[in-house]
Design a protein around this motif. Structure first.
Motif, mmCIF file in Angstrom:
data_model
loop_
_atom_site.group_PDB
_atom_site.id
_atom_site.type_symbol
_atom_site.label_atom_id
_atom_site.label_comp_id
_atom_site.label_asym_id
_atom_site.label_seq_id
_atom_site.Cartn_x
_atom_site.Cartn_y
_atom_site.Cartn_z
ATOM 1 N N PHE A 44 11.334 3.179 2.987
ATOM 2 C CA PHE A 44 12.345 4.059 3.597
ATOM 3 C C PHE A 44 13.729 3.869 3.593
ATOM 4 O O PHE A 44 14.255 4.930 3.185
ATOM 5 N N TRP B 10 16.704 6.110 2.003
ATOM 6 C CA TRP B 10 17.760 6.983 2.832
ATOM 7 C C TRP B 10 18.963 6.197 2.910
ATOM 8 O O TRP B 10 20.089 6.721 3.279
ATOM 9 N N ASP C 235 10.794 10.186 7.729
ATOM 10 C CA ASP C 235 11.542 11.289 7.182
ATOM 11 C C ASP C 235 11.867 12.343 7.745
ATOM 12 O O ASP C 235 12.897 12.969 7.717
ATOM 13 N N GLU D 123 15.538 13.479 8.396
ATOM 14 C CA GLU D 123 16.020 14.673 7.812
ATOM 15 C C GLU D 123 16.921 15.650 8.705
ATOM 16 O O GLU D 123 17.878 16.333 8.122
#
Length: 104
Positions: free
Chosen positions: A65, A69, A93, A97
């Motif tokens: 993750f 990101w 996510d 987002e």
């Protein structure tokens, strides 16, 4: 319950100010709370899970993750009741987002 803590240094994406809560732990799944805090560019993740002994799997999921990101100055709290790694990734996510700054 088991508590796991992970910290990733030198992220590059900053979050918007408002915290984001995704998922519901009472559904037998998990919830993710993500907040924008000053961590000197780091991302800190705390996991409280009923499934003991899965630290290596959690480390792989949150490492993947963070690699996607590259979050900076983010605190993520996860309350887990036995969610699968795919569901954990999806919830993380979903939370991010809505929060990453445009152009970051």
């Amino acid at each position: 319950m088991e508590t796991l803590n992970f910290r990733f240094e030198q992220g590059r994406r900053r979050l918007k100010a408002a915290p984001e809560l995704v998922g519901v732990v009472s559904s037998g799944n998990l919830e993710v709370l993500i907040e924008n805090v000053d961590l000197k560019g780091a991302c800190a993740i705390e996991i409280k899970t009923a499934a003991r002994g899965f630290g290596a799997i959690w480390e792989a999921v949150v490492g993947d993750f963070q690699q996607r990101w590259q979050l900076a100055d983010a605190r993520i709290s996860i309350n887990d009741m036995g969610a699968t790694p795919a569901v954990v990734s999806l919830r993380l996510d979903q939370a991010v987002e809505a929060m990453v700054e445009e152009g970051a």
